[in-house]
Design a protein around this motif. Structure first.
Motif, PDB file in Angstrom:
ATOM      1  N   LEU A  31      22.575  14.575  -4.617  1.00  0.00           N
ATOM      2  CA  LEU A  31      22.732  13.125  -4.622  1.00  0.00           C
ATOM      3  C   LEU A  31      21.686  12.417  -5.477  1.00  0.00           C
ATOM      4  O   LEU A  31      20.509  12.737  -5.422  1.00  0.00           O
ATOM      5  N   GLN A  32      22.139  11.480  -6.267  1.00  0.00           N
ATOM      6  CA  GLN A  32      21.285  10.584  -7.038  1.00  0.00           C
ATOM      7  C   GLN A  32      21.710   9.164  -6.700  1.00  0.00           C
ATOM      8  O   GLN A  32      22.817   8.939  -6.213  1.00  0.00           O
ATOM      9  N   MET A  33      20.868   8.206  -7.000  1.00  0.00           N
ATOM     10  CA  MET A  33      21.255   6.816  -6.829  1.00  0.00           C
ATOM     11  C   MET A  33      20.470   5.928  -7.780  1.00  0.00           C
ATOM     12  O   MET A  33      19.415   6.328  -8.260  1.00  0.00           O
ATOM     13  N   PHE A  34      21.021   4.774  -8.067  1.00  0.00           N
ATOM     14  CA  PHE A  34      20.270   3.768  -8.801  1.00  0.00           C
ATOM     15  C   PHE A  34      20.637   2.392  -8.268  1.00  0.00           C
ATOM     16  O   PHE A  34      21.739   2.172  -7.780  1.00  0.00           O
ATOM     17  N   GLY A  55      26.000  15.302 -15.914  1.00  0.00           N
ATOM     18  CA  GLY A  55      26.877  16.119 -15.088  1.00  0.00           C
ATOM     19  C   GLY A  55      27.286  15.524 -13.756  1.00  0.00           C
ATOM     20  O   GLY A  55      27.912  16.197 -12.939  1.00  0.00           O
ATOM     21  N   PHE A  56      26.962  14.256 -13.532  1.00  0.00           N
ATOM     22  CA  PHE A  56      27.377  13.620 -12.284  1.00  0.00           C
ATOM     23  C   PHE A  56      28.741  12.983 -12.493  1.00  0.00           C
ATOM     24  O   PHE A  56      28.970  12.305 -13.486  1.00  0.00           O
ATOM     25  N   GLY A  57      29.671  13.216 -11.564  1.00  0.00           N
ATOM     26  CA  GLY A  57      31.032  12.756 -11.773  1.00  0.00           C
ATOM     27  C   GLY A  57      31.644  11.950 -10.655  1.00  0.00           C
ATOM     28  O   GLY A  57      32.742  11.438 -10.785  1.00  0.00           O
ATOM     29  N   GLY A  58      30.978  11.829  -9.516  1.00  0.00           N
ATOM     30  CA  GLY A  58      31.496  11.056  -8.398  1.00  0.00           C
ATOM     31  C   GLY A  58      30.547   9.921  -8.058  1.00  0.00           C
ATOM     32  O   GLY A  58      29.339  10.138  -7.964  1.00  0.00           O
ATOM     33  N   PHE A  59      31.091   8.723  -7.900  1.00  0.00           N
ATOM     34  CA  PHE A  59      30.269   7.535  -7.679  1.00  0.00           C
ATOM     35  C   PHE A  59      30.827   6.691  -6.534  1.00  0.00           C
ATOM     36  O   PHE A  59      32.040   6.601  -6.355  1.00  0.00           O
ATOM     37  N   VAL A  99      27.174  11.955  -7.156  1.00  0.00           N
ATOM     38  CA  VAL A  99      27.087  13.381  -6.850  1.00  0.00           C
ATOM     39  C   VAL A  99      27.562  14.162  -8.077  1.00  0.00           C
ATOM     40  O   VAL A  99      28.324  13.654  -8.897  1.00  0.00           O
ATOM     41  N   PRO A 100      27.100  15.397  -8.221  1.00  0.00           N
ATOM     42  CA  PRO A 100      27.454  16.180  -9.409  1.00  0.00           C
ATOM     43  C   PRO A 100      28.907  16.637  -9.411  1.00  0.00           C
ATOM     44  O   PRO A 100      29.544  16.711  -8.370  1.00  0.00           O
ATOM     45  N   GLY A 101      29.379  16.926 -10.613  1.00  0.00           N
ATOM     46  CA  GLY A 101      30.692  17.530 -10.790  1.00  0.00           C
ATOM     47  C   GLY A 101      31.822  16.530 -10.868  1.00  0.00           C
ATOM     48  O   GLY A 101      31.632  15.323 -10.876  1.00  0.00           O
ATOM     49  N   ASP A 102      33.026  17.089 -10.922  1.00  0.00           N
ATOM     50  CA  ASP A 102      34.251  16.285 -11.012  1.00  0.00           C
ATOM     51  C   ASP A 102      34.738  16.002  -9.608  1.00  0.00           C
ATOM     52  O   ASP A 102      35.470  16.789  -9.021  1.00  0.00           O
ATOM     53  N   GLN A 103      34.354  14.868  -9.042  1.00  0.00           N
ATOM     54  CA  GLN A 103      34.657  14.540  -7.656  1.00  0.00           C
ATOM     55  C   GLN A 103      36.034  13.902  -7.442  1.00  0.00           C
ATOM     56  O   GLN A 103      36.718  14.268  -6.521  1.00  0.00           O
TER      57      GLN A 103
END
Length: 104
Positions: A31-34, A55-59, A99-103
């Motif tokens: 998990l990342q956030m801004f 490489g993050f694909g889900g928001f 979150v990473p990847g193709d969500q």
């Protein structure tokens, strides 16, 4: 600096980004956030683009200080950008989580 801290303290579970990410790879795997503000939407879009390149694909996002995700599931960067651009100015601020990847 984050890499040095991870070497001393272990890898963090997530990070909060206040400006567009300049790293060549994400400092954490999950998990990342801004934070965004409605008067600074161009900065939010740059963060979105950079995290996608890493490489993050889900928001999803939480408005204000609620910490409650509002979209009901992870969306891609294009949908998140559209959502950020259409928020009323009165929304003022919030946090975008990713979150990473193709969500979606």
């Amino acid at each position: 600096m984050l890499a040095q801290a991870a070497g001393l303290l272990g890898k963090p579970a997530g990070t909060r980004v206040r400006e567009p990410v300049v790293a060549t790879k994400p400092p954490v795997d999950d998990l990342q956030m801004f934070e965004f503000i409605t008067i600074g939407r161009p900065v939010a879009l740059r963060c979105l683009n950079r995290l996608t390149a890493l490489g993050f694909g889900g928001f999803d996002l939480a408005l204000g200080d609620t910490k409650t995700l509002t979209l009901g599931g992870w969306v891609d960067a294009t949908e998140m950008a559209t959502h950020l651009l259409t928020l009323p100015h009165e929304t003022n601020s919030g946090d975008v989580y990713c979150v990473p990847g193709d969500q979606p």
